[in-house]
Design an enzyme around this catalytic site. Sequence first.
Site, PDB file in Angstrom:
ATOM      1  N   ASP A  50       0.754  -1.269   0.038  1.00  0.00           N
ATOM      2  CA  ASP A  50      -0.066  -0.093   0.071  1.00  0.00           C
ATOM      3  C   ASP A  50       0.767   1.032  -0.068  1.00  0.00           C
ATOM      4  OD1 ASP A  50      -2.528  -1.070  -0.009  1.00  0.00           O
ATOM      5  OD2 ASP A  50      -2.971  -1.049   2.164  1.00  0.00           O
ATOM      6  N   LYS A  70      -2.924   4.387  -3.643  1.00  0.00           N
ATOM      7  CA  LYS A  70      -4.033   5.197  -4.484  1.00  0.00           C
ATOM      8  C   LYS A  70      -3.457   6.510  -4.922  1.00  0.00           C
ATOM      9  CE  LYS A  70      -7.640   2.906  -2.430  1.00  0.00           C
ATOM     10  NZ  LYS A  70      -8.008   2.621  -0.918  1.00  0.00           N
ATOM     11  N   GLY A 101       0.141  -0.519   5.673  1.00  0.00           N
ATOM     12  CA  GLY A 101       1.142   0.445   6.619  1.00  0.00           C
ATOM     13  C   GLY A 101       0.309   0.154   8.119  1.00  0.00           C
ATOM     14  N   GLY A 102       1.116   0.191   9.179  1.00  0.00           N
ATOM     15  CA  GLY A 102       0.580   0.008  10.544  1.00  0.00           C
ATOM     16  C   GLY A 102       0.205  -1.393  10.742  1.00  0.00           C
ATOM     17  N   MET A 176      -6.590   9.665  10.200  1.00  0.00           N
ATOM     18  CA  MET A 176      -7.223  10.374   9.209  1.00  0.00           C
ATOM     19  C   MET A 176      -7.651  11.326   9.105  1.00  0.00           C
ATOM     20  SD  MET A 176      -8.901   6.767   7.357  1.00  0.00           S
ATOM     21  CE  MET A 176      -9.200   5.582   8.731  1.00  0.00           C
TER      22      MET A 176
END
Length: 466
Positions: A50, A70, A101-102, A176
């Site tokens: 990602d 993206k 991620g994470g 986010m």
Amino acid sequence: MTTAVPLHNEKAEIQSKGYVYIIGAGPGDPELLTLKGERVLCEADVILYDDLVSSELVERFHGLKIYTGKRKDNHHFEQDDINEELLRHARQGKIVARLKGGDPFVFGRGGEEIEVLRKHGIGYEIVPGITAAYGASAYSEIPLTMRKISSSVAFCTGHPINKIKVPDADTLVYYMVASSVHDVLDAVVNKGWNDDTKVAIVQNATRYNQKIFTGTLGDLRKREKAVYSPALLIIGANINQFIEDNWYSKKKKVLITGDDEVRFNREKYIVVPLRTHRVDGADQKMVEQCFCGIEEYSVLFFPNRLSVTYFFKYLHEYGKDVRYLSKNKLYTLGNAAASELQNYGVIPDLCLEAVSPSEHIDIFRNKGVEHETMLLPCSTIIDEYLVKALIALKNKVTPLCLYSLANHEQDETIDLDFIDEIYFSSPTCVQNFKHCYQSIPEKITVTTANNTTETAYRRVFRSAEG
Ligand code: SAH
């Protein structure tokens, strides 16, 4: 050996059905990957990764890499496309690493992916990762819980805005938030939190460009502040006043060009490797011609790590493996090329020490690197110093350009504002750097590997100063 039989059978089963590992890559610093994550990535045939996964991390592994992020419009993968891609490779019997991620289960859509795998009878395992909140907490010195101050912590999302929740906890961490910081702050105040409550925004946590903004709920609500993704918002009384002066910000950040990363001790420095390679530099016809007549070359001379990586990539595409090179001697320059060669199961016939280009001739002569017919796999920017030294010793040199140098496709350019030092490991690296960055800000210290590189640096970047 009792384990030999079941292990063999397990592998056979994997071959027939495929297997998926859903792996958390951690928040950015490549060293925050778990040991288990590293092991399964080494085994993977295919790696689907990602946006938030650093290319520095992905490039350490040999599997076929597919970027499912993206950021680039032309490669816009929706979740359905990713699911399809997972199934497609698993059905071919591949070991697939799905690298996120994470942590995969913290706002990571890992749950949706396992549903699909279950539905289609594909075996999988989940390897947890360090979620951004833990990374940000450790690298900015914000304890998420603290005796007498905070006894609970909640992970929340700032997206979509109409779903923002304010749970009843002492410390709130919002993911986010790049476009919704103010909406989150408003929601928190509306829930009755005091205007004096401390707030920290941690952008790019654990990466070389980590940045922290602090304030109180009251003043951050008034400030028009642009927040760039990825960023986390942390709210609570446990935020110290010294977080902007944290241990991580005290490390020197060195941008490394070339293969010399190991010179810099990661305990002391934040090492930022400059990724500038791309595959589309090879002249396919030339590659085939060279492979076809590979026996004509007494020596394959690998000047750096990438020359090995791309040579084997094309060799495999040509349908051959290392056995095809049984008549050639394989020489490497520098440790990185030698250890990369060993990854392909090959012990070099000769490992030449990477020295200053002016010393090449002596070293080559001492080691008898003379009168050979050489193939020199390399980038489209040919190291003229090296070629001259080889020719001076009556070697016949054919450069084979396998990759061209440019910024890595999905990588953002390195933000030089965060860099304290740039290290050039060869004159070619100076040229490559100039190709991507026109100038070097004054405040950055420049160091070079040797005199020839220093001269190249002065010629390319300092000529205007005389
Ligand atoms: N699964 C991930 C989260 C994915 S959601 C995890 O466990 O960390 C994406 C959000 O994660 C980003 O919008 C940002 O809020 C947060 N994030 C991921 N990496 C980050 C980083 N290095 N610094 C700050 N926030 C990060």
